[in-house]
Design a protein around this motif. Sequence first.
Motif, PDB file in Angstrom:
ATOM      1  N   SER A  67      35.507  35.187  45.588  1.00 54.29           N
ATOM      2  CA  SER A  67      35.577  34.972  44.140  1.00 54.29           C
ATOM      3  C   SER A  67      35.267  36.283  43.437  1.00 54.29           C
ATOM      4  O   SER A  67      34.211  36.874  43.641  1.00 54.29           O
ATOM      5  CB  SER A  67      34.591  33.884  43.703  1.00 54.29           C
ATOM      6  OG  SER A  67      34.955  32.654  44.292  1.00 54.29           O
ATOM      7  N   THR A  68      36.231  36.732  42.636  1.00 57.10           N
ATOM      8  CA  THR A  68      36.129  38.000  41.920  1.00 57.10           C
ATOM      9  C   THR A  68      36.218  37.727  40.420  1.00 57.10           C
ATOM     10  O   THR A  68      36.608  36.641  39.993  1.00 57.10           O
ATOM     11  CB  THR A  68      37.280  38.950  42.322  1.00 57.10           C
ATOM     12  OG1 THR A  68      38.529  38.336  41.985  1.00 57.10           O
ATOM     13  CG2 THR A  68      37.252  39.264  43.813  1.00 57.10           C
ATOM     14  N   THR A  69      35.887  38.741  39.639  1.00 60.42           N
ATOM     15  CA  THR A  69      36.043  38.656  38.192  1.00 60.42           C
ATOM     16  C   THR A  69      37.389  39.264  37.827  1.00 60.42           C
ATOM     17  O   THR A  69      37.658  40.423  38.171  1.00 60.42           O
ATOM     18  CB  THR A  69      34.911  39.420  37.479  1.00 60.42           C
ATOM     19  OG1 THR A  69      33.660  38.862  37.892  1.00 60.42           O
ATOM     20  CG2 THR A  69      35.042  39.308  35.969  1.00 60.42           C
ATOM     21  N   GLY A  70      38.239  38.484  37.164  1.00 61.24           N
ATOM     22  CA  GLY A  70      39.565  38.961  36.776  1.00 61.24           C
ATOM     23  C   GLY A  70      39.466  40.217  35.933  1.00 61.24           C
ATOM     24  O   GLY A  70      38.732  40.239  34.946  1.00 61.24           O
ATOM     25  N   CYS A  71      40.191  41.270  36.321  1.00 60.70           N
ATOM     26  CA  CYS A  71      40.066  42.553  35.607  1.00 60.70           C
ATOM     27  C   CYS A  71      40.687  42.497  34.214  1.00 60.70           C
ATOM     28  O   CYS A  71      40.318  43.281  33.351  1.00 60.70           O
ATOM     29  CB  CYS A  71      40.627  43.709  36.431  1.00 60.70           C
ATOM     30  SG  CYS A  71      42.359  43.646  36.824  1.00 60.70           S
ATOM     31  N   LYS A  72      41.594  41.577  33.965  1.00 60.94           N
ATOM     32  CA  LYS A  72      42.176  41.436  32.628  1.00 60.94           C
ATOM     33  C   LYS A  72      41.553  40.280  31.864  1.00 60.94           C
ATOM     34  O   LYS A  72      41.222  40.399  30.695  1.00 60.94           O
ATOM     35  CB  LYS A  72      43.691  41.227  32.730  1.00 60.94           C
ATOM     36  CG  LYS A  72      44.430  42.437  33.262  1.00 60.94           C
ATOM     37  CD  LYS A  72      45.904  42.164  33.373  1.00 60.94           C
ATOM     38  CE  LYS A  72      46.633  43.343  33.996  1.00 60.94           C
ATOM     39  NZ  LYS A  72      48.040  43.045  34.243  1.00 60.94           N
ATOM     40  N   SER A  73      41.368  39.134  32.538  1.00 65.06           N
ATOM     41  CA  SER A  73      40.889  37.926  31.865  1.00 65.06           C
ATOM     42  C   SER A  73      39.366  37.832  31.786  1.00 65.06           C
ATOM     43  O   SER A  73      38.839  37.157  30.917  1.00 65.06           O
ATOM     44  CB  SER A  73      41.408  36.682  32.594  1.00 65.06           C
ATOM     45  OG  SER A  73      40.769  36.572  33.864  1.00 65.06           O
ATOM     46  N   GLY A  74      38.684  38.454  32.744  1.00 58.73           N
ATOM     47  CA  GLY A  74      37.234  38.309  32.823  1.00 58.73           C
ATOM     48  C   GLY A  74      36.804  36.984  33.439  1.00 58.73           C
ATOM     49  O   GLY A  74      35.618  36.705  33.578  1.00 58.73           O
ATOM     50  N   LYS A  75      37.773  36.149  33.825  1.00 58.10           N
ATOM     51  CA  LYS A  75      37.469  34.850  34.418  1.00 58.10           C
ATOM     52  C   LYS A  75      37.289  34.997  35.928  1.00 58.10           C
ATOM     53  O   LYS A  75      37.837  35.895  36.558  1.00 58.10           O
ATOM     54  CB  LYS A  75      38.600  33.859  34.143  1.00 58.10           C
ATOM     55  CG  LYS A  75      38.767  33.517  32.683  1.00 58.10           C
ATOM     56  CD  LYS A  75      39.898  32.550  32.477  1.00 58.10           C
ATOM     57  CE  LYS A  75      40.067  32.220  30.999  1.00 58.10           C
ATOM     58  NZ  LYS A  75      41.199  31.318  30.772  1.00 58.10           N
ATOM     59  N   ILE A  76      36.552  34.049  36.519  1.00 58.85           N
ATOM     60  CA  ILE A  76      36.363  34.038  37.963  1.00 58.85           C
ATOM     61  C   ILE A  76      37.659  33.581  38.624  1.00 58.85           C
ATOM     62  O   ILE A  76      38.226  32.552  38.246  1.00 58.85           O
ATOM     63  CB  ILE A  76      35.190  33.109  38.369  1.00 58.85           C
ATOM     64  CG1 ILE A  76      33.891  33.602  37.727  1.00 58.85           C
ATOM     65  CG2 ILE A  76      35.064  33.026  39.887  1.00 58.85           C
ATOM     66  CD1 ILE A  76      33.469  35.005  38.136  1.00 58.85           C
ATOM     67  N   ARG A  77      38.103  34.354  39.602  1.00 58.42           N
ATOM     68  CA  ARG A  77      39.320  34.059  40.366  1.00 58.42           C
ATOM     69  C   ARG A  77      38.950  33.984  41.843  1.00 58.42           C
ATOM     70  O   ARG A  77      38.228  34.838  42.341  1.00 58.42           O
ATOM     71  CB  ARG A  77      40.368  35.161  40.172  1.00 58.42           C
ATOM     72  CG  ARG A  77      40.731  35.425  38.724  1.00 58.42           C
ATOM     73  CD  ARG A  77      41.496  34.273  38.154  1.00 58.42           C
ATOM     74  NE  ARG A  77      41.971  34.597  36.813  1.00 58.42           N
ATOM     75  CZ  ARG A  77      42.377  33.715  35.956  1.00 58.42           C
ATOM     76  NH1 ARG A  77      42.379  32.436  36.266  1.00 58.42           N
ATOM     77  NH2 ARG A  77      42.794  34.074  34.766  1.00 58.42           N
ATOM     78  N   SER A  78      39.447  32.972  42.533  1.00 56.13           N
ATOM     79  CA  SER A  78      39.108  32.780  43.944  1.00 56.13           C
ATOM     80  C   SER A  78      40.347  32.869  44.821  1.00 56.13           C
ATOM     81  O   SER A  78      41.404  32.351  44.457  1.00 56.13           O
ATOM     82  CB  SER A  78      38.433  31.429  44.151  1.00 56.13           C
ATOM     83  OG  SER A  78      37.224  31.376  43.420  1.00 56.13           O
ATOM     84  N   SER A  79      40.173  33.513  45.967  1.00 56.13           N
ATOM     85  CA  SER A  79      41.273  33.706  46.909  1.00 56.13           C
ATOM     86  C   SER A  79      40.802  33.423  48.322  1.00 56.13           C
ATOM     87  O   SER A  79      39.822  34.013  48.777  1.00 56.13           O
ATOM     88  CB  SER A  79      41.766  35.156  46.853  1.00 56.13           C
ATOM     89  OG  SER A  79      42.169  35.503  45.563  1.00 56.13           O
TER      90      SER A  79
END
Length: 172
Positions: A67-79
Amino acid sequence: MTESPFPDVRWGSESSILRKPAIAFAATKPGSWVIRHLAGVDRRLLERTDGRFTILGPIAAPVVLLSTTGCKSGKIRSSPLLYYREDDRLFVVGSNFGQNHHPAWTSNLLKEPRATVAIGGKRIPVTATPVTGPEKVRIYAEFADLARAYSEYQSRTDRDMRMFALSADAAS
């Protein structure tokens, strides 16, 4: 050798009769397409189980939910990602199934290296460090040994695939 802060718990078996054909299928373009399109299902399963269960579980694939912080959205993104473990670090590679563009999670880590992994029923804060040079070549060979699909992915693109070492934060 340092004891790893990451649990080494996988369900399934590396000797499963499904493992060899599944890895062979994953190395094909249709196999990559299927896995890429199942990633959303796998992400939900990993999220609900804190990384205990994955759709690749029956073949004992080492999968982590990053889980990372989206570099554009600032939202948590999981892969959901395959990983290679070495001592107290996990390695992940932005193969993106050999596509010509980097997966978004790699850009997220370049901007904000602090992230979280879900693995073996635990959520662990980590810091990502780019891997380069001879270490990157050596670790990529380990990925190719883990799943031959990585050799195929590398042959599909001229892109320099990003790789990161994930280290548990001191407080975890």
